[in-house]
Enzyme design. Structure first.
Site, PDB file in Angstrom:
ATOM      1  CB  ILE A 130      12.719   2.279  -2.746  1.00  0.00           C
ATOM      2  CG1 ILE A 130      13.099   0.807  -2.729  1.00  0.00           C
ATOM      3  CG2 ILE A 130      12.365   2.745  -4.146  1.00  0.00           C
ATOM      4  CD1 ILE A 130      11.945  -0.116  -3.120  1.00  0.00           C
ATOM      5  CG  ASP A 195       4.255  -3.335   6.506  1.00  0.00           C
ATOM      6  OD1 ASP A 195       4.648  -2.533   7.361  1.00  0.00           O
ATOM      7  OD2 ASP A 195       4.843  -3.523   5.416  1.00  0.00           O
ATOM      8  CE  LYS A 199       6.018  -0.708   4.458  1.00  0.00           C
ATOM      9  NZ  LYS A 199       6.667  -2.028   4.368  1.00  0.00           N
ATOM     10  N   GLY A 297      15.081  -3.330   6.282  1.00  0.00           N
ATOM     11  CA  GLY A 297      16.444  -3.612   6.735  1.00  0.00           C
ATOM     12  C   GLY A 297      17.092  -2.385   7.335  1.00  0.00           C
TER      13      GLY A 297
HETATM   14  N1  HSE Z   1       7.862  -5.721   7.797  1.00  0.00           N
HETATM   15  C1  HSE Z   1       8.145  -4.787   6.768  1.00  0.00           C
HETATM   16  C2  HSE Z   1       8.431  -5.533   5.466  1.00  0.00           C
HETATM   17  C3  HSE Z   1       9.319  -3.940   7.178  1.00  0.00           C
HETATM   18  O1  HSE Z   1       8.579  -6.766   5.500  1.00  0.00           O
HETATM   19  O2  HSE Z   1       8.423  -4.940   4.402  1.00  0.00           O
HETATM   20  C4  HSE Z   1       9.550  -2.717   6.353  1.00  0.00           C
HETATM   21  O3  HSE Z   1       8.493  -1.802   6.415  1.00  0.00           O
END
Ligand code: HSE
Length: 408
Positions: A130, A195, A199, A297
């Site tokens: 994205i 994670d 972000k 991905g």
């Molecule tokens: N583990 C991360 C997710 C991978 O599931 O979004 C992409 O950053």
């Protein structure tokens, strides 16, 4: 232009594939031929048609003045940080998909890149395929950003979707995600929210101009979410999503948080399902802008990496709009002071409802599973909410669940 790719895992091999498949269009956009000169990896890949490109020693790349762009897709902070710093210091542009690196070292690496008049680009670090980094610093550059709320982790969104639509328990949905290759064998960075935290820190640093470090951000994952929470959310009129959010408060402070949240069916975020990501950005001129697509991905992530390679080649020197300063955290609202309202689920008893109302006052009741009661609390602060839930427990009321409501 010659590039070196550090890492030949899922994303690294995807970068080679995209560069090869779309070569002619990419070279037109870059304005010159783009050649992969090296791929750094510990492993050998003797069967690949490009096996001759592999090297094991980063020094070969660092010492080669022909390498213009270094693509870091190894993940983790070290040795990625050392390799990226050395590349920038040697006057090479760096493109990365490494959210852990950008969240931990972004300000430092952006400053280093600016000093050497090269670019440090990381479109792939948030939202996979994205476009979000470039839109945030370029297309939405006219706005003061007042809020960002995103489903930023595909793995947890897949798990929650299976819990909502497939009526699975968390463990069952996680096992399915692992079986399908969405979740790592050690899924803690995803399911514990780290994670998503990295972000939202990257997005908030960019939107608000100074580095937000993950360790400053209150982060909760989805491991405590149960099918009963999911049922209550549906009865309330929404879905539970893992949301990373950053909000500009009235006193100019920032409330930043990662947690499961009740998202109303009226919000577009509630329809972002499976491994997809969705990011809502609110600007004071543009209003709400929604970004949606594949957040992870091989090829979606490689798409973002390769677009950064094109940008790095086309840019003459540093892209100055992609910058933020180091931060000291002073702009963050202390977590206890952040505004919140929440769905609270209690074991039903003669006393539970009465004690809840004594503490919270008027509250909207939500249909709950048998033997339970549930309410949406009035808006309060995180500190007050925690104190009142503790008071309920001390008064022998069994608190079964608490899920925050995503503010409009
Ligand atoms: N583990 C991360 C997710 C991978 O599931 O979004 C992409 O950053």
């Amino acid at each position: 232009m010659k590039i070196a790719i550090l890492g030949h895992g899922v994303v690294g091999s995807g970068v080679v594939e995209v560069l090869t498949t779309n070569r002619s269009g990419i070279e037109k956009k870059a304005g010159c031929p783009v050649e992969i000169k090296y791929i750094l990896d510990r492993k050998d890949f003797p069967d690949l048609p490009y096996s001759h490109l592999f090297v094991k020693d980063f020094e070969v790349i660092a010492a080669d003045p022909e390498v213009d762009v270094v693509v870091e897709v190894m993940g983790g902070v070290e040795p990625a940080f050392t390799f990226v710093s050395r590349s920038l210091s040697a006057g090479k542009n760096v493109v990365t998909s490494n959210k852990e690196l950008v969240a931990a070292k972004g300000a430092e690496l952006l400053a280093l890149a600016a000093r050497h008049n090269v670019n440090f680009l990381f479109e792939a670090s948030v939202g996979g395929g994205i476009p979000i980094i470039k839109p945030l610093h370029l297309c939405l550059g006219a706005n003061e950003i007042t809020a960002i709320a995103g489903i930023l982790n595909g793995t947890t969104n897949f798990i929650l979707t299976k819990m909502i639509r497939g009526k699975m328990a968390f463990e069952e949905a996680l096992a399915l995600a692992q079986q399908l290759g969405y979740a790592e064998r050690d899924p803690s960075a995803d399911v514990e929210g780290h994670d998503a935290c990295r972000k939202i820190c990257i997005l908030a640093s960019l939107a608000f101009g100074s580095h937000i470090y993950p360790q400053w951000v209150h982060t909760e994952g989805i491991t405590a979410i149960t099918p009963d929470d999911v049922a209550c959310a549906a009865a309330w009129g929404g879905a539970i999503k893992l949301i990373g959010q950053a909000r500009l408060l009235e006193d100019d402070k920032l409330a930043i948080l990662v947690s499961p949240a009740l998202v109303s069916r009226d919000s577009q975020l509630s329809t972002v399902d499976d491994v997809y990501n969705g990011i809502l950005v609110r600007g004071n001129a543009t209003g709400d802008v929604m970004f949606y697509g594949k957040g992870a991905g091989k090829l979606p992530t490689a798409s973002a990496v390769v677009s950064d390679i094109i940008d790095a080649i086309r840019a003459e020197g540093t892209i100055h709009t992609l910058q933020w300063k180091d931060g000291d955290g002073s702009r963050l609202e202390p977590f206890e002071e952040c505004p919140v309202s929440a769905l609270v689920r209690l074991e039903s008893s003669n006393q539970a409802t009465a004690k809840f109302h004594v503490l919270f006052g008027e509250a909207v009741s939500v249909t709950a599973p048998k033997g339970q009661v549930a309410f949406i609390t009035p808006r309060t602060t995180e500190g007050e909410l925690a104190r009142k839930l503790d008071a309920l427990r001390e008064n022998d009321v069994k608190v079964l669940g608490m899920v925050r409501v995503l503010e409009e």
